[in-house]
Enzyme design. Sequence first.
Site, short mmCIF file in Angstrom:
data_model
loop_
_atom_site.label_atom_id
_atom_site.label_comp_id
_atom_site.label_asym_id
_atom_site.label_seq_id
_atom_site.Cartn_x
_atom_site.Cartn_y
_atom_site.Cartn_z
N SER A 26 1.96 -2.72 -3.62
CA SER A 26 2.28 -3.27 -4.67
C SER A 26 2.91 -3.76 -5.39
CB SER A 26 1.70 -2.08 -5.63
OG SER A 26 0.47 -1.75 -5.90
N HIS A 59 -10.52 -8.83 -5.02
CA HIS A 59 -9.30 -9.28 -3.86
C HIS A 59 -8.65 -9.45 -3.06
CE1 HIS A 59 -6.83 -6.69 -4.25
NE2 HIS A 59 -6.49 -6.49 -5.40
N GLU A 84 -9.72 3.93 -6.15
CA GLU A 84 -9.91 3.45 -6.24
C GLU A 84 -11.67 4.24 -5.51
OE1 GLU A 84 -8.76 -0.72 -5.57
OE2 GLU A 84 -8.11 0.57 -3.45
N ALA A 111 4.96 0.44 -4.07
CA ALA A 111 5.69 1.25 -5.05
C ALA A 111 5.29 2.44 -5.76
CB ALA A 111 4.93 -0.16 -6.37
N ASN A 232 9.42 2.35 -10.96
CA ASN A 232 9.98 2.32 -12.66
C ASN A 232 10.34 4.21 -11.93
OD1 ASN A 232 7.36 2.99 -11.78
ND2 ASN A 232 7.15 5.16 -12.87
N HIS A 244 1.22 -0.45 -15.61
CA HIS A 244 0.99 -1.14 -14.58
C HIS A 244 1.97 -2.14 -14.09
CE1 HIS A 244 -0.58 -1.94 -10.56
NE2 HIS A 244 -0.97 -3.19 -11.13
N1 HPA Z 1 3.85 7.58 -10.30
C1 HPA Z 1 2.91 7.82 -9.35
N2 HPA Z 1 2.55 6.03 -9.03
C2 HPA Z 1 3.44 5.11 -9.24
C3 HPA Z 1 5.05 5.71 -10.04
C4 HPA Z 1 4.21 6.84 -11.02
O1 HPA Z 1 5.86 6.56 -11.45
N3 HPA Z 1 5.15 3.71 -10.05
C5 HPA Z 1 4.53 3.23 -9.38
N4 HPA Z 1 3.36 3.95 -8.97
#
Ligand code: HPA
Length: 271
Positions: A26, A59, A84, A111, A232, A244
Amino acid sequence: MDLQPALEILRARAPFVPELAIVLGSGLGQLAHCPEAMASVSLPFTELPGFPNQTVLGHSGRIIFCELEGRKVLLQAGRFHYYEGHPMALVTASMRLYGRLGVPMVVHTNAAGAVNAGFAVGELMVLSDHINLQGTNPLIGPNVEPGLRFIDMTEAYDRDLRRQLFAAAAASGQSLREGVYLAVTGPSFESPAEIRAFRTLGADAVGMSTVPEVLVARHEGMKVAGISCLCNLAAGILPQALTHQEVLAAGAEAGQRFEALVRTFVRALKS
Ligand code: HPA
């Protein structure tokens, strides 16, 4: 899931046996739009028998064969997530296909949320190990030969590839973290109490992908490396809700550094 028809199409369309596959997570998909990827063979997942059709998929998940930094590379844009509702067989199908195609190594990217409070948003982390808390395992069921029934996970993330990633980071003037990736199913983000528990368990990052694919890639005998973009700080570290959007924004911001790292790594690759 019978992968033979998909494998036959992949073999027919592949211009070469890739030296390496890279799964773009992602927000890290920009490499799929680089000039080399544009002048290449692109195979949408929807063209592979047994894979979901366009409407289900939404997509453009696809497999791209291209020359990158003088190497024959397979880029996978998009992946199938367990959250999903896809079966594990589909979540990990591409790893079986690459293994059967003869791809010797795969770099997974994703990510993730930083669980380690010493890490900062936007940093990249090389996976040293994982903790599977998805509550299942894609290898459940009849064993797929010639993979071993009980495969070793002592060094799932290849030590030498990790060393090469750190060398590439140094060569491209970047810092790089290393740590343990803990996989949950999602799709909800974690609660602050879960994140505290995961920290106690030894996790440095948390995410919703990668581990099933790594298990199958290892079962196929491929060497594996993993890179998380810490998009994050995990739940409860900051006094604010997770979205997200912030994950995607941090991924996009890290995109250039990520691409520089991957290119430098690929250029210097020793197999
Ligand atoms: N938690 C789970 N999956 C993730 C996060 C998260 O904080 N950030 C990006 N993918």
